[in-house]
Design a protein around this motif. Structure first.
Motif, PDB file in Angstrom:
ATOM      1  N   MET A   1       0.831  -1.208   0.000  1.00 51.81           N
ATOM      2  CA  MET A   1       0.000   0.000   0.000  1.00 51.81           C
ATOM      3  C   MET A   1       0.863   1.255   0.000  1.00 51.81           C
ATOM      4  N   ASP A   2       1.980   1.202   0.769  1.00 51.41           N
ATOM      5  CA  ASP A   2       2.878   2.354   0.810  1.00 51.41           C
ATOM      6  C   ASP A   2       3.456   2.645  -0.562  1.00 51.41           C
ATOM      7  N   ALA A   3       3.834   1.566  -1.273  1.00 50.29           N
ATOM      8  CA  ALA A   3       4.400   1.739  -2.623  1.00 50.29           C
ATOM      9  C   ALA A   3       3.377   2.375  -3.561  1.00 50.29           C
ATOM     10  N   LEU A   4       2.106   1.917  -3.485  1.00 47.99           N
ATOM     11  CA  LEU A   4       1.064   2.466  -4.348  1.00 47.99           C
ATOM     12  C   LEU A   4       0.783   3.932  -4.022  1.00 47.99           C
ATOM     13  N   SER A   5       0.741   4.246  -2.733  1.00 43.33           N
ATOM     14  CA  SER A   5       0.476   5.637  -2.351  1.00 43.33           C
ATOM     15  C   SER A   5       1.625   6.548  -2.765  1.00 43.33           C
ATOM     16  N   ASN A   6       2.884   6.032  -2.663  1.00 42.49           N
ATOM     17  CA  ASN A   6       4.042   6.812  -3.118  1.00 42.49           C
ATOM     18  C   ASN A   6       3.990   7.044  -4.613  1.00 42.49           C
ATOM     19  N   LEU A   7       3.612   5.982  -5.356  1.00 43.25           N
ATOM     20  CA  LEU A   7       3.500   6.112  -6.806  1.00 43.25           C
ATOM     21  C   LEU A   7       2.435   7.145  -7.174  1.00 43.25           C
ATOM     22  N   TYR A   8       1.307   7.094  -6.459  1.00 43.85           N
ATOM     23  CA  TYR A   8       0.228   8.061  -6.707  1.00 43.85           C
ATOM     24  C   TYR A   8       0.716   9.488  -6.439  1.00 43.85           C
ATOM     25  N   GLU A   9       1.440   9.675  -5.328  1.00 47.12           N
ATOM     26  CA  GLU A   9       1.961  11.005  -4.991  1.00 47.12           C
ATOM     27  C   GLU A   9       2.952  11.502  -6.049  1.00 47.12           C
ATOM     28  N   HIS A  10       3.811  10.586  -6.499  1.00 50.30           N
ATOM     29  CA  HIS A  10       4.810  10.960  -7.506  1.00 50.30           C
ATOM     30  C   HIS A  10       4.145  11.355  -8.822  1.00 50.30           C
ATOM     31  N   LEU A  11       3.154  10.563  -9.250  1.00 51.82           N
ATOM     32  CA  LEU A  11       2.458  10.870 -10.503  1.00 51.82           C
ATOM     33  C   LEU A  11       1.664  12.171 -10.381  1.00 51.82           C
ATOM     34  N   ALA A  12       1.092  12.418  -9.202  1.00 49.34           N
ATOM     35  CA  ALA A  12       0.376  13.678  -8.979  1.00 49.34           C
ATOM     36  C   ALA A  12       1.333  14.863  -9.090  1.00 49.34           C
ATOM     37  N   LEU A  13       2.546  14.702  -8.518  1.00 46.93           N
ATOM     38  CA  LEU A  13       3.571  15.743  -8.645  1.00 46.93           C
ATOM     39  C   LEU A  13       3.947  15.947 -10.108  1.00 46.93           C
ATOM     40  N   GLY A  14       4.136  14.819 -10.815  1.00 50.41           N
ATOM     41  CA  GLY A  14       4.501  14.903 -12.231  1.00 50.41           C
ATOM     42  C   GLY A  14       3.446  15.608 -13.062  1.00 50.41           C
ATOM     43  N   LEU A  15       2.173  15.283 -12.825  1.00 45.02           N
ATOM     44  CA  LEU A  15       1.083  15.925 -13.575  1.00 45.02           C
ATOM     45  C   LEU A  15       1.001  17.412 -13.266  1.00 45.02           C
ATOM     46  N   SER A  16       1.269  17.781 -12.006  1.00 46.39           N
ATOM     47  CA  SER A  16       1.226  19.205 -11.655  1.00 46.39           C
ATOM     48  C   SER A  16       2.326  19.990 -12.376  1.00 46.39           C
ATOM     49  N   VAL A  17       3.461  19.307 -12.655  1.00 49.31           N
ATOM     50  CA  VAL A  17       4.559  19.951 -13.396  1.00 49.31           C
ATOM     51  C   VAL A  17       4.268  19.949 -14.901  1.00 49.31           C
ATOM     52  N   ALA A  18       3.864  18.772 -15.425  1.00 56.01           N
ATOM     53  CA  ALA A  18       3.675  18.628 -16.875  1.00 56.01           C
ATOM     54  C   ALA A  18       2.468  19.402 -17.389  1.00 56.01           C
ATOM     55  N   ALA A  19       1.471  19.618 -16.519  1.00 54.80           N
ATOM     56  CA  ALA A  19       0.222  20.246 -16.972  1.00 54.80           C
ATOM     57  C   ALA A  19       0.236  21.772 -16.872  1.00 54.80           C
ATOM     58  N   THR A  20       1.388  22.369 -16.556  1.00 51.33           N
ATOM     59  CA  THR A  20       1.459  23.830 -16.585  1.00 51.33           C
ATOM     60  C   THR A  20       1.362  24.306 -18.038  1.00 51.33           C
ATOM     61  N   ALA A  21       0.909  25.535 -18.223  1.00 54.16           N
ATOM     62  CA  ALA A  21       0.695  26.055 -19.584  1.00 54.16           C
ATOM     63  C   ALA A  21       1.984  26.011 -20.401  1.00 54.16           C
ATOM     64  N   GLN A  22       3.114  26.385 -19.772  1.00 59.64           N
ATOM     65  CA  GLN A  22       4.387  26.407 -20.490  1.00 59.64           C
ATOM     66  C   GLN A  22       4.796  25.012 -20.953  1.00 59.64           C
ATOM     67  N   ASN A  23       4.753  24.040 -20.030  1.00 66.96           N
ATOM     68  CA  ASN A  23       5.192  22.691 -20.378  1.00 66.96           C
ATOM     69  C   ASN A  23       4.242  22.002 -21.350  1.00 66.96           C
ATOM     70  N   LEU A  24       2.945  22.272 -21.228  1.00 72.09           N
ATOM     71  CA  LEU A  24       1.985  21.739 -22.206  1.00 72.09           C
ATOM     72  C   LEU A  24       2.279  22.281 -23.593  1.00 72.09           C
ATOM     73  N   LEU A  25       2.610  23.578 -23.656  1.00 70.09           N
ATOM     74  CA  LEU A  25       2.909  24.204 -24.953  1.00 70.09           C
ATOM     75  C   LEU A  25       4.138  23.570 -25.585  1.00 70.09           C
ATOM     76  N   TYR A  26       5.214  23.423 -24.790  1.00 68.22           N
ATOM     77  CA  TYR A  26       6.443  22.846 -25.353  1.00 68.22           C
ATOM     78  C   TYR A  26       6.277  21.363 -25.677  1.00 68.22           C
ATOM     79  N   GLY A  27       5.486  20.654 -24.873  1.00 67.49           N
ATOM     80  CA  GLY A  27       5.181  19.263 -25.197  1.00 67.49           C
ATOM     81  C   GLY A  27       4.429  19.160 -26.517  1.00 67.49           C
ATOM     82  N   PHE A  28       3.469  20.057 -26.724  1.00 67.80           N
ATOM     83  CA  PHE A  28       2.698  20.066 -27.975  1.00 67.80           C
ATOM     84  C   PHE A  28       3.597  20.402 -29.162  1.00 67.80           C
ATOM     85  N   ILE A  29       4.472  21.404 -28.975  1.00 65.72           N
ATOM     86  CA  ILE A  29       5.399  21.778 -30.061  1.00 65.72           C
ATOM     87  C   ILE A  29       6.306  20.596 -30.405  1.00 65.72           C
TER      88      ILE A  29
END
Length: 504
Positions: A1-29
């Motif tokens: 359970m700890d591993a799953l919760s850590n993975l969830y936290e890490h992915l949530a952190l990643g989405l908060s970084v990747a989903a910013t307007a700047q990073n979405l724009l550069y990802g799209f480009i």
């Protein structure tokens, strides 16, 4: 359970970084540019990233790596469009897609073939991203226990693996790795401060730039090779693409093929040297060995499984090839070697410390892969008409523009005309490799890993006070070196050599 919760936290952190307007724009480009150049026959992901790398120098590190990752799987994705509509692979891993994809287009089923490639790639990329996220933390913990001797042995194993899994002659692959290692020695020795192999040329005192070799041996060499085979003599499928959504019967064949291709690609993408190319060939071979169902079109005549399986495999392989790069700092193929160069330019040392020292970059990059795959589906299916019109543009107009763009990119890196001449030189050298049938990817891996191997070798000998036995007395280091030696010995066996030649 700890591993799953850590993975969830890490992915949530990643989405908060990747989903910013700047990073979405550069990802799209990145996805757009990767698809745009990947659609052009003969220019694959390595050449595409090499050409566009200078455009990322001024970007923040996270945005630059997200954009480069988007270019990578965008180019992988774009190759399928060319394979289906032009009967030419946009890049190497789309070679087998040509076999059934173009036959489907000739039967009036280009829409279903393109949809199968797009949906299979999206599913495979999404699954492979989850696998990457799940395996990243455990592998990073293992890598943190590695010392200089273990890293040196791991890099030796990586180079041997790249040689064994490289297409073509084994002897030529070894020669290319050794040449890459020698080119990596050019420049000033860090310890002694003495110049090595500079031939009194001041511009070589800092070594040969990896972007110079990559852009020359891959970008310019590909252009020269394509011009030499009269690339304008090609048949472009210009009929209107209709009925994109697969039929119920198609889905019955598609789903198991996509699942098999995803599984094969996820595993083989991690291997050094192989990656997406090996995965797509293996997936197509596996499909051909499964029994045809009643009423199913034979392979080679337009079987939809022959499109879905290799495209799923190559996209899954493209994603999981990030695993050894991000966790161990070892690039498993030429594209990942370029990513190492990009990280170094932005003062990021690839390896396990990235996850602990820069988690926003690490998890942001992983989360951006899922968003990038979603962007590719949105980009590719509605814009098929645009790709068809682009494919109809004569190469004699496209290639001068690409060459000029490359020259400008190289010049702006150091504001040095010497680099432009060096790219031209390596372009002709790369074309020579092409004519000799020598794959340049092992050269780039040797060039990137060479200085790193030298550094870890020196560190290991310094810590052991010059005792070379440190490489065989430490269990992990000894195990890795024994595996490398066994791999090299096994592949020399005539029966294994014959099977390897048959596979490639």
């Amino acid at each position: 359970m700890d591993a799953l919760s850590n993975l969830y936290e890490h992915l949530a952190l990643g989405l908060s970084v990747a989903a910013t307007a700047q990073n979405l724009l550069y990802g799209f480009i990145g996805c757009l540019l990767g698809t745009l150049i990947g659609v052009l026959p003969g220019i694959g992901p390595v050449a595409t990233i090499a050409m566009l790398l200078p455009a990322t120098y001024a970007l923040p590190p996270v945005a630059a790596l997200i954009m480069l990752a988007g270019i990578y799987y965008g180019a992988q994705y774009g190759g399928s469009t060319t394979a289906i509509l032009v009967n030419l692979p946009g890049e190497a891993s789309s070679v087998v897609t040509v076999i059934d994809g173009y036959q489907m287009a000739r039967r009036g089923r280009a829409g279903a073939a393109l949809a199968a490639a797009a949906l299979g790639s999206f599913f495979a990329g999404s699954v492979a991203t989850l696998v990457l996220a799940a395996f990243a933390a455990p592998l990073t913990e293992v890598a943190l226990r590695f010392g200089p001797a273990e890293y040196f042995a791991l890099m030796v194993l990586g180079l041997i693996g790249a040689v064994v899994l490289a297409s073509g002659s084994l002897l030529k692959a070894i020669a290319m790795v050794l040449l890459g290692l020698l080119l990596g020695l050019v420049g000033t020795d860090v310890n002694s401060g003495l110049p090595r192999f500079t031939f009194d040329i001041p511009e070589l005192s800092d070594g040969i730039g990896f972007i110079v070799i990559a852009m020359g041996a891959f970008g310019y060499a590909e252009i020269i090779a394509n011009l030499s085979i009269h690339a304008d003599q090609r048949e472009v499928f210009t009929a209107r693409v209709t009925r994109l959504w697969p039929t119920r019967e198609d889905w019955r064949h598609l789903v198991p093929a996509i699942l098999r291709g995803t599984g094969i690609g996820t595993v083989l993408g991690i291997l050094p040297g192989g990656g997406a190319l090996l995965a797509s060939f293996a997936a197509y071979t596996a499909e051909k060995k499964t029994r045809l169902q009643p009423g199913e079109v034979p392979f080679g005549e337009g079987n939809i499984r022959g499109v879905a399986a290799p495209e799923s495999a190559n996209n899954a392989g493209a994603q999981t090839s990030f695993i050894p790069l991000l966790t161990l700092g070892i690039p498993p193929n030429a594209v990942m070697a370029l990513m190492v160069g990009a990280m170094t330019i932005h003062n990021i040392q690839p390896g396990p410390n990235v996850m602990t020292g820069n988690p926003e970059l690490f998890w942001g990059l992983i989360a951006s892969m899922w968003l990038g795959n979603l962007m590719l589906v949105v980009l590719n299916l509605p814009m098929i008409g645009l790709w068809i019109r682009l494919l109809a543009v004569p190469y004699r107009w496209l290639y001068p523009a690409i060459v000029l763009f490359c020259a400008m990119g190289v010049y702006t890196t150091n504001n040095n005309t010497f680099d432009v001449w060096m790219v031209a030189l390596f372009g002709f050298i790369g074309y020579g490799f092409h004519k000799l049938g020598a794959e340049p990817a092992p050269l780039l891996l040797g060039f990137i890993l060479g200085p790193m191997m030298e550094e870890y070798l020196r560190r290991a000998l310094l810590l052991s006070r010059g005792d070379w036995s440190v490489f065989v007395t430490r269990p992990i280091s000894a195990g890795l070196l024994i595996t490398a030696a066994a791999l090299l010995l096994v592949v020399v066996v005539p029966a294994v050599q014959a099977r390897r030649a048959q596979a490639f």
